[in-house]
Design a protein around this motif. Structure first.
Motif, PDB file in Angstrom:
ATOM      1  N   SER A  96      23.399 -32.941  39.070  1.00  0.00           N
ATOM      2  CA  SER A  96      22.499 -32.774  39.696  1.00  0.00           C
ATOM      3  C   SER A  96      23.112 -33.506  40.382  1.00  0.00           C
ATOM      4  O   SER A  96      23.367 -33.991  41.546  1.00  0.00           O
ATOM      5  N   ASP A  97      22.515 -35.082  40.124  1.00  0.00           N
ATOM      6  CA  ASP A  97      22.870 -35.716  40.492  1.00  0.00           C
ATOM      7  C   ASP A  97      24.715 -36.438  41.053  1.00  0.00           C
ATOM      8  O   ASP A  97      24.444 -37.478  42.672  1.00  0.00           O
ATOM      9  N   SER A  98      25.116 -36.206  40.808  1.00  0.00           N
ATOM     10  CA  SER A  98      26.676 -35.923  40.466  1.00  0.00           C
ATOM     11  C   SER A  98      27.346 -35.429  41.834  1.00  0.00           C
ATOM     12  O   SER A  98      27.740 -35.680  43.344  1.00  0.00           O
ATOM     13  N   LEU A  99      26.222 -33.913  42.510  1.00  0.00           N
ATOM     14  CA  LEU A  99      26.119 -33.068  43.482  1.00  0.00           C
ATOM     15  C   LEU A  99      25.041 -34.170  44.548  1.00  0.00           C
ATOM     16  O   LEU A  99      26.285 -33.811  45.859  1.00  0.00           O
ATOM     17  N   THR A 126      21.616 -25.069  43.268  1.00  0.00           N
ATOM     18  CA  THR A 126      20.634 -24.219  42.913  1.00  0.00           C
ATOM     19  C   THR A 126      21.268 -23.425  40.761  1.00  0.00           C
ATOM     20  O   THR A 126      19.830 -23.662  40.467  1.00  0.00           O
ATOM     21  N   ARG A 127      22.286 -23.335  41.216  1.00  0.00           N
ATOM     22  CA  ARG A 127      22.556 -23.047  39.730  1.00  0.00           C
ATOM     23  C   ARG A 127      22.001 -23.774  38.388  1.00  0.00           C
ATOM     24  O   ARG A 127      21.654 -23.788  37.303  1.00  0.00           O
ATOM     25  N   LEU A 128      22.212 -25.088  38.934  1.00  0.00           N
ATOM     26  CA  LEU A 128      21.857 -26.237  37.741  1.00  0.00           C
ATOM     27  C   LEU A 128      20.552 -26.262  37.446  1.00  0.00           C
ATOM     28  O   LEU A 128      19.806 -25.811  36.419  1.00  0.00           O
ATOM     29  N   LEU A 129      19.726 -26.131  38.942  1.00  0.00           N
ATOM     30  CA  LEU A 129      18.304 -25.671  38.658  1.00  0.00           C
ATOM     31  C   LEU A 129      17.597 -24.896  37.487  1.00  0.00           C
ATOM     32  O   LEU A 129      16.724 -24.349  36.455  1.00  0.00           O
ATOM     33  N   LEU A 130      18.638 -23.915  37.703  1.00  0.00           N
ATOM     34  CA  LEU A 130      18.204 -22.551  36.604  1.00  0.00           C
ATOM     35  C   LEU A 130      18.473 -22.549  35.962  1.00  0.00           C
ATOM     36  O   LEU A 130      18.176 -22.171  34.747  1.00  0.00           O
ATOM     37  N   GLU A 131      19.243 -23.483  36.003  1.00  0.00           N
ATOM     38  CA  GLU A 131      20.524 -24.061  34.238  1.00  0.00           C
ATOM     39  C   GLU A 131      19.140 -24.602  33.448  1.00  0.00           C
ATOM     40  O   GLU A 131      18.929 -24.434  32.625  1.00  0.00           O
ATOM     41  N   ARG A 132      18.222 -25.154  34.094  1.00  0.00           N
ATOM     42  CA  ARG A 132      17.756 -26.240  33.461  1.00  0.00           C
ATOM     43  C   ARG A 132      16.323 -25.616  32.794  1.00  0.00           C
ATOM     44  O   ARG A 132      15.811 -25.884  32.588  1.00  0.00           O
ATOM     45  N   TYR A 155       7.986 -29.203  33.706  1.00  0.00           N
ATOM     46  CA  TYR A 155       9.369 -28.999  34.056  1.00  0.00           C
ATOM     47  C   TYR A 155       8.979 -26.856  34.371  1.00  0.00           C
ATOM     48  O   TYR A 155       9.750 -26.207  35.152  1.00  0.00           O
ATOM     49  N   LEU A 156       7.466 -26.424  33.945  1.00  0.00           N
ATOM     50  CA  LEU A 156       7.545 -24.975  34.111  1.00  0.00           C
ATOM     51  C   LEU A 156       6.220 -25.202  35.787  1.00  0.00           C
ATOM     52  O   LEU A 156       5.725 -26.638  36.114  1.00  0.00           O
TER      53      LEU A 156
END
Length: 182
Positions: A96-99, A126-132, A155-156
């Protein structure tokens, strides 16, 4: 000096400390009374988080300059789970930081087609957040009853994850009814 600290809901309590030998080894012999969150610390920002209980003999191998960056733990199933959780979250955060850095760099350089680049980066973010979120939910469901899931529960979302939060509450009250963390 290295310190073993208990992270209680209200306070941080130093349980033991010892000078690290020239070869980097040390032995802490404090008795853990109950399962809980603990921290092995060299400095305030150089530490490893652990979940320990009274029946464990824990072994840790780490690089002293960055304890939490790359370490191995054995002898404590809960601490192994906590490392697995932290490693998964860190991997996701690094991506995420890289993005975010890519976006800032493109912005500074005045990249053409910034709108389309923003859309692509936002979609990936958004994909990374969903993956997390999926990783965290699966981790919790797989490890219900372990104190480690309290670390994951942050994180919930109470709006989206109320059923899972209730499952956490039930499982921890059943497995650790006397715990100060529950």
């Amino acid at each position: 000096m290295i310190f073993l600290e208990k992270l209680s809901p209200a306070d941080i309590i130093v349980l033991d400390s010892v000078v690290v030998d020239d070869d980097g080894s040390f032995l802490l012999s404090s008795k853990i009374e109950e399962i809980g969150f603990y921290r092995l610390r060299l400095t305030p920002d150089n530490f490893i988080s652990l979940v320990l209980n009274s029946k464990e003999a824990v072994h840790i191998r780490a690089y002293s300059k960055q304890l939490s960056k790359d370490y191995d733990v054995s002898g404590s199933q809960h601490s192994i789970l906590l490392k697995e959780l932290n490693d998964g979250i860190v991997r996701n955060t690094v991506q995420s930081d890289s993005l975010k850095k890519s976006y800032r760099l493109a912005e500074v350089q005045g990249t053409k087609n910034m709108d389309s680049l923003t859309a692509v980066l936002q979609q990936e973010y958004t994909r990374l957040l969903l993956e997390r979120d999926l990783f965290v939910r699966n981790f919790i469901q797989t490890n219900l009853g372990s104190l480690v899931i309290l670390s994951a529960s942050g994180y919930l979302s109470p709006d989206k994850d109320l059923v899972l939060l209730e499952a956490i509450d039930r499982s921890l009250n059943a497995s650790l009814p006397e715990s100060e963390y529950v």
